[in-house]
Design an enzyme around this catalytic site. Sequence first.
Site, PDB file in Angstrom:
ATOM      1  N   ARG A 285      12.669   2.834 -18.553  1.00 16.86           N
ATOM      2  CA  ARG A 285      11.222   2.741 -18.799  1.00 16.86           C
ATOM      3  C   ARG A 285      10.864   3.301 -20.169  1.00 16.86           C
ATOM      4  O   ARG A 285      10.013   2.743 -20.880  1.00 16.86           O
ATOM      5  CB  ARG A 285      10.456   3.484 -17.713  1.00 16.86           C
ATOM      6  CG  ARG A 285       8.955   3.564 -17.967  1.00 16.86           C
ATOM      7  CD  ARG A 285       8.245   4.244 -16.834  1.00 16.86           C
ATOM      8  NE  ARG A 285       6.848   4.538 -17.159  1.00 16.86           N
ATOM      9  CZ  ARG A 285       6.423   5.694 -17.639  1.00 16.86           C
ATOM     10  NH1 ARG A 285       7.285   6.687 -17.847  1.00 16.86           N
ATOM     11  NH2 ARG A 285       5.150   5.886 -17.910  1.00 16.86           N
ATOM     12  N   SER A 300       4.079   1.486 -16.338  1.00 18.25           N
ATOM     13  CA  SER A 300       4.357   2.633 -15.481  1.00 18.25           C
ATOM     14  C   SER A 300       5.581   2.330 -14.625  1.00 18.25           C
ATOM     15  O   SER A 300       6.249   1.305 -14.796  1.00 18.25           O
ATOM     16  CB  SER A 300       3.145   2.928 -14.596  1.00 18.25           C
ATOM     17  OG  SER A 300       2.906   1.847 -13.707  1.00 18.25           O
ATOM     18  N   ASP A 343      -7.051   5.511  -5.296  1.00 15.16           N
ATOM     19  CA  ASP A 343      -8.071   6.499  -4.971  1.00 15.16           C
ATOM     20  C   ASP A 343      -9.190   6.393  -5.997  1.00 15.16           C
ATOM     21  O   ASP A 343      -8.980   6.674  -7.176  1.00 15.16           O
ATOM     22  CB  ASP A 343      -7.459   7.905  -4.975  1.00 15.16           C
ATOM     23  CG  ASP A 343      -8.490   8.984  -4.681  1.00 15.16           C
ATOM     24  OD1 ASP A 343      -9.410   8.720  -3.875  1.00 15.16           O
ATOM     25  OD2 ASP A 343      -8.385  10.086  -5.257  1.00 15.16           O
ATOM     26  N   GLN A 372      -6.430  -1.783 -11.998  1.00 12.17           N
ATOM     27  CA  GLN A 372      -6.806  -0.385 -12.159  1.00 12.17           C
ATOM     28  C   GLN A 372      -8.103  -0.236 -12.947  1.00 12.17           C
ATOM     29  O   GLN A 372      -8.938   0.612 -12.632  1.00 12.17           O
ATOM     30  CB  GLN A 372      -5.663   0.378 -12.832  1.00 12.17           C
ATOM     31  CG  GLN A 372      -4.455   0.574 -11.930  1.00 12.17           C
ATOM     32  CD  GLN A 372      -3.210   1.005 -12.676  1.00 12.17           C
ATOM     33  OE1 GLN A 372      -3.161   0.964 -13.924  1.00 12.17           O
ATOM     34  NE2 GLN A 372      -2.186   1.413 -11.946  1.00 12.17           N
ATOM     35  N   SER A 393       1.964   2.875  -1.458  1.00 12.62           N
ATOM     36  CA  SER A 393       0.965   3.891  -1.784  1.00 12.62           C
ATOM     37  C   SER A 393       1.643   4.988  -2.592  1.00 12.62           C
ATOM     38  O   SER A 393       2.589   5.624  -2.116  1.00 12.62           O
ATOM     39  CB  SER A 393       0.356   4.473  -0.502  1.00 12.62           C
ATOM     40  OG  SER A 393      -0.554   5.515  -0.799  1.00 12.62           O
ATOM     41  N   GLY A 418       6.496   9.474  -3.294  1.00 15.71           N
ATOM     42  CA  GLY A 418       6.194  10.832  -3.723  1.00 15.71           C
ATOM     43  C   GLY A 418       6.323  10.995  -5.227  1.00 15.71           C
ATOM     44  O   GLY A 418       6.654  10.065  -5.958  1.00 15.71           O
ATOM     45  N   ILE A 420       7.913  12.308  -8.807  1.00 16.34           N
ATOM     46  CA  ILE A 420       9.262  12.379  -9.360  1.00 16.34           C
ATOM     47  C   ILE A 420       9.523  13.816  -9.799  1.00 16.34           C
ATOM     48  O   ILE A 420       8.750  14.398 -10.558  1.00 16.34           O
ATOM     49  CB  ILE A 420       9.419  11.412 -10.545  1.00 16.34           C
ATOM     50  CG1 ILE A 420       9.166   9.974 -10.084  1.00 16.34           C
ATOM     51  CG2 ILE A 420      10.805  11.535 -11.160  1.00 16.34           C
ATOM     52  CD1 ILE A 420       9.206   8.960 -11.209  1.00 16.34           C
ATOM     53  N   HIS A 446       6.717  -0.973  15.089  1.00 10.30           N
ATOM     54  CA  HIS A 446       7.914  -0.937  15.921  1.00 10.30           C
ATOM     55  C   HIS A 446       7.935  -2.049  16.970  1.00 10.30           C
ATOM     56  O   HIS A 446       8.938  -2.203  17.681  1.00 10.30           O
ATOM     57  CB  HIS A 446       8.032   0.423  16.626  1.00 10.30           C
ATOM     58  CG  HIS A 446       9.449   0.886  16.789  1.00 10.30           C
ATOM     59  ND1 HIS A 446      10.524   0.038  16.714  1.00 10.30           N
ATOM     60  CD2 HIS A 446       9.968   2.115  17.010  1.00 10.30           C
ATOM     61  CE1 HIS A 446      11.642   0.715  16.891  1.00 10.30           C
ATOM     62  NE2 HIS A 446      11.338   1.985  17.071  1.00 10.30           N
ATOM     63  N   ASP A 450      12.756  -2.987  13.878  1.00 16.72           N
ATOM     64  CA  ASP A 450      13.554  -1.876  14.403  1.00 16.72           C
ATOM     65  C   ASP A 450      13.983  -0.964  13.263  1.00 16.72           C
ATOM     66  O   ASP A 450      13.890  -1.312  12.079  1.00 16.72           O
ATOM     67  CB  ASP A 450      14.773  -2.397  15.159  1.00 16.72           C
ATOM     68  CG  ASP A 450      15.605  -3.360  14.330  1.00 16.72           C
ATOM     69  OD1 ASP A 450      16.101  -2.944  13.265  1.00 16.72           O
ATOM     70  OD2 ASP A 450      15.746  -4.533  14.735  1.00 16.72           O
TER      71      ASP A 450
END
Length: 476
Positions: A285, A300, A343, A372, A393, A418, A420, A446, A450
Amino acid sequence: VCIHRVRSCSGIRFIKSKYVCVFDKSALKFSHQQRLFRTSAVSCGQIVQFKLSDIGEGITEVTVKEWYIKEGDSVSQFDSICEVQSDKASVTITSRYDGIIRKLHYNLDEIAYVGKPLVDIEIDASKGVAPEEDVVETPPMSHEEHTHQEIKGHKTLATPAVRRLAMENNIKLSEVVGTGKDNRILKEDILNYLAKQTGAILPPSPKAEIIPPLPKSEAVPAAPKDKARKIPVPVSRPIVFSGKDKTEPITGFHKAMVKTMSAALKIPHFGYCDEIDLTQLVQLREELKPLAQIRGVKLSFMPFFIKAASLGLLQYPILNASLDESCQNVTYKASHNIGVAMDTEQGLIVPNVKNVQVCSVFEIASELNRLQSLGSAGQLGTNDLTGGTFTLSNIGTIGGTYAKPVILPPEVAIGALGKIQVLPRFNGKGEVFKAQIMNVSWSADHRIIDGATMARFSNLWKSYLENPASMLLDLK
C-alpha cells in the site's frame, strides 16, 4: 359576455350564458377536450398545492431537514425546494412549476407524508401552466414524471423535462456535459450547449482535481508517534444539564437501524475470529499510495479487504446469498455488492460498492472515496444504501480489536475488522520480528452456513491479504 361554463363534447361546444351581447371566439381557449375549467381571469394567479410524491422503496413519511426557499421567494422548474430524509436516504425535492412560494406546510424536523402538500406555489394564470385540477389537487404522476424528485447519488442522467428540451432541439444527451450532481444534465446544460453552437463558451465539467504528490523535499514531516497522540480526546461539545428527562422520536437512519436489528434477532448467529498478518500488504500500500494520489484517489486498506472478500465469495457463493422468510429457498446473488459500515452524525449507515467482482482495486478505492464524501455530508442516495449482499465493518478506525457484528438481513454474513497493531511474531526460523497484525471477527447465519465453510472462506481471504501478490492470479 357572462359565461358560466364551457363544455366540450365530441368537438361541439355548448355555451350557457345569462346575457349574451357579443361573442368573440378568440376569447376562448380549449386546452383539453372533455374537461371542465374556468375561463375567468385571476389577477393574483392560481395557488397550486405541490405535494410530496411517492419516492419509492415503500417510503410513506420523511423528515424535513432543510428548506432552500422561504415564503415569498420566486422559484423556477427544477429549483431545489427542500431536503427530506427517510429511513433509507436523503432526497432533494425540486419544483415542477415557475411561480412564487406562498406557504410552507412544514417546519424543520417535522414529519411530511407522501401525498400531502409540501408548499403552495402561486402560478401566473395567464400563462396557462396549470389546469384547474392542479389548483385543487395535484393529479397522480407517472413513474417517469416523479423523477423531478432527485434522489441524491442516484445515477440518473436527466429529468423527463430536460430530455424533452433536448429532443425538441435535436440534441443528443450523450454529447452534453452534465454539471449537476453525479454528472446529471440540467436545463442550463442544454441551454449552454445551444449557446455553444452559436459561439458561446461552454463551462467546463467539474471533474475531480488530480493532485500530484508532493516532492520529498516539500513533503510535510510526519508527526512523532508518541504515546500522548494515542490518548482518546473527548468530543468538544457543550454539556447542558437541565435536570429533566427528554423524550425524542426515533427518526431517519436510527429508525432504519431499529427495523433492521429487530429483524436480525431472528437469525441464529455464530462467530469466528482470526488474526491476519498484513506486513506485506502494508508495504504494498505504501508503494501504491503515491500512484493513486496522482490519479486523484485516496488509497486505504479497505479496497484490498473488499477485493479479497469478493475473490473468496467466488469460491464460497453461499456467503453471498439470501434466505427467504419461510426458510425454504436460498438465492445466490450474482453481484458482489459489498457494504461498508460508516459512522456518521446521522447514525450508522452501510452503503455498498456495486459489482466488486468486476472492479479493480483502484476502482473500488475511487467508489469508496465517493461514498465516504456523500456519507459525511448526509447525501447518500437509496441506490447507494440498498442492494447489499455482504458487509465489512471496519471498527479499527475507531480503535477496536474484536467485535461481534450483527448480520444485516437479508444478508447471511458480515465481518468486523480490528485495528492494525505492531506485535512481535516468530518467523519460520524461530526469530522474532515486528508484524502488522489485524484481527477479524465474522458472524454468519447458522441456518445455512456451517462453521467449516466460514473457516475456509476466512482462510482464503486471509491468504490473499497476507500474500497480496497471490491475488494477481485470480484477478479478472
